[in-house]
Design an enzyme around this catalytic site. Sequence first.
Site, PDB file in Angstrom:
ATOM      1  N   ARG A 115       0.643  -1.319  -0.143  1.00  0.00           N
ATOM      2  CA  ARG A 115       0.138  -0.526   0.815  1.00  0.00           C
ATOM      3  C   ARG A 115       0.626   1.298  -0.228  1.00  0.00           C
ATOM      4  O   ARG A 115       2.172   1.360   0.483  1.00  0.00           O
ATOM      5  CB  ARG A 115      -1.208  -0.704   1.008  1.00  0.00           C
ATOM      6  CG  ARG A 115      -2.444  -0.804   1.212  1.00  0.00           C
ATOM      7  CD  ARG A 115      -3.065  -0.995   1.686  1.00  0.00           C
ATOM      8  NE  ARG A 115      -2.051  -0.385   3.717  1.00  0.00           N
ATOM      9  CZ  ARG A 115      -2.469   0.132   4.461  1.00  0.00           C
ATOM     10  NH1 ARG A 115      -3.604   1.424   4.581  1.00  0.00           N
ATOM     11  NH2 ARG A 115      -1.993   0.484   5.666  1.00  0.00           N
ATOM     12  N   SER A 184       7.600  -5.559   6.483  1.00  0.00           N
ATOM     13  CA  SER A 184       7.724  -6.722   7.612  1.00  0.00           C
ATOM     14  C   SER A 184       8.188  -7.868   7.354  1.00  0.00           C
ATOM     15  O   SER A 184       7.401  -8.992   7.064  1.00  0.00           O
ATOM     16  CB  SER A 184       6.046  -6.628   7.505  1.00  0.00           C
ATOM     17  OG  SER A 184       5.604  -5.683   8.289  1.00  0.00           O
ATOM     18  N   ASP A 237       5.241  -3.540  11.003  1.00  0.00           N
ATOM     19  CA  ASP A 237       3.737  -3.434  11.072  1.00  0.00           C
ATOM     20  C   ASP A 237       3.529  -2.697  12.956  1.00  0.00           C
ATOM     21  O   ASP A 237       2.512  -2.738  12.617  1.00  0.00           O
ATOM     22  CB  ASP A 237       2.992  -3.979  10.645  1.00  0.00           C
ATOM     23  CG  ASP A 237       3.582  -5.695  11.008  1.00  0.00           C
ATOM     24  OD1 ASP A 237       4.458  -5.602  11.599  1.00  0.00           O
ATOM     25  OD2 ASP A 237       3.006  -6.700  10.291  1.00  0.00           O
TER      26      ASP A 237
END
Length: 504
Positions: A115, A184, A237
Site C-alpha cells: 500500500r 514486515s 507493522d
Amino acid sequence: MRKPAALVVSTAVFAAAAVVAVMARQRLREARRWARAGAVLRDLQERCAAPVERLRQVADAMVAEMRAGLASNDSEGDSGSSVLLKMLVTYVDSLPSGDEKGLFYALDLGGTNFRVLRIQFGGKEQRIVKQESKTVSIPQHLMSRGSNELFDFIAAALAKFIASEGEGFYLPEGMQRQLGFTFSFPVKQNSVASGTLIKWTKGFAIDEMVGKDVVAELNKAIKRQGVDMEVTVLVNDTVGTLAAGRYVDNDTVAAVILGTGTNAAYIEHMDSIPKWCGPPPESGNMVINMEWGNFRSTHLPLTEFDVALDAESLNPDEQIYEKLISGMYMGEIVRRVLLKMAQDASLFSDNVPLELEVPYILRTYHVLMMHQDTSPDLRTVGNKLKEVFRIEDTCFKTRKLVVDVCEVVASRAARLAAAGIHGILKKLGRDVASPDKQKTVIAVDGGVYKHYTFFAQCMESTLRDLLGEGVASSLVIKLAEDGSGTGAALLSASYSQRLQAVDD
C-alpha cells in the site's frame, strides 16, 4: 392353502424382533460413535486448559526471555542463537507527540500486496486533515527475480500515486517529500532509516537481496523514477501500530499484532538494554521489537495436534507461540481435531471426507464464523462444513461439537495472548497498582482481534483475571486500525521535524 394364523403371527413377531435388534445395534453404534467423539473433545479440553496459575507461569517465562534477549547480541539476526526472543532494537527512541504537521507518505510492504499512503497532518488541533491510499498487487514473477525489478515496480507505483496528489494536500515549495517505510520481513536494523534483510518470507525468494540495505535499494529505485523523495524511517507493522496508538493516546506503552501472524513492540528504558552500545538517546527510551512469535515454554499447553502441525510446518521447532495464537494456524488446529474425530469416531460419515485431509483448507475466518453462529440450528456451521469440506446434511449435535472444538482452540489462543501482554506489563512494572492510578494503554491491530469478537473478549477478561480489578481498571486495550500505514507516516513526520529542529 392358507398359512395357519399362529405361523403368520410368529413370522411377524420374528420380523419385528429383527428390526428392533437392528435398531438397537444402530443405537449402540451411534452411542459409541458419540462417546469416541466426546472423548477426543474432553482430551482436547484438558490439554488446552490454561488456568490463571499456568498463565502466570507463562508470563514469568516471557519476562525471563525478554531479559535474555535484551542482554544478548546473539539474538540480533542469528537464526542459530539459543535466545528465543530477538528483542530487536528499532532505533525509534521517540514516538509521535501530536504536533506533527505537513504532508507525509508511507509505503507498507508486508506480503503479495503493498500500500502507498499520503497523509496531511494538521498538528494538535486538526490532527489528520486528509488521507488517501492505494493498494497494489505484486506480480508473481517479481517475487523471485532481481531486487531492481521488484523495487522499480514499487517505485513506479509510488511515482504514479504521487502524481495524483490533489486538492487538500500541501507540500511547501522546495521541500522534499518524506516516506515512512513499513517493511514486515526480518531485518537487522542499523539505524532508524536503514536495515539489512535477514531473509525473505511469505513467498518472496530474491536471494541477491539478502544482506542488503532495503532502504538504500528503495531510495535508488525512487531516484531512477526521477522522484524527489527520501525514506526517513524504516519500521515493521508492530512498531507502526505503537506509533499510531501513541498518536491517539499518550499513555500507550506497547502494541500487539493479532492477525495472520503475531508480534509485540513496547517502549523500554535504555538502562534495561544491556546489549546497547554507545551513548543513550536523549529520550532515555527505545522501542523494542520483541518478535514474540518465537517464544516457547514448558508451561505452554501443547497437544498432539500442535506437535504434528509444527513438525510438518515450513519452520519446525520455531514460532511455537505464534502457532498457538495466530490466525495462520487456529483454523488448521481445528481441522486436525475434526479429522481425528472423523477417523476415530466416523463423525461425519463412515468415510473420512477427502477435503478434511487437506492442510490449511480451513481458515480462521471459517472458525470465527462457525464459532459465532447464533442461529437456532447452527445453520452457518452446516453451511461452512459443506462449503469447505463438502460434508452434507450434518445434524445439530455434530454442528454443536464443531462449535465446541472452535471454542477450545480460540479460548486457549486468547488466554495465551493475554499471558503475553501480562508479561510485557510485568517487565514494565505495570502489573501492580500505582498510587496515582496511572493509565496504561495497549494498542492492538490485526484481523483476529478486530473481527473475532469472542477472542477479543476472552483475551480482555483473562487479563482482568491475571491483573486483578485494581490494576485492570487502569488498563485500556485499544484498537489501532491501520497502524502499519498511518504509524509509518507519523514516524516519518516526527523524525523529519526532529531533524529540522536540530538544523535550525
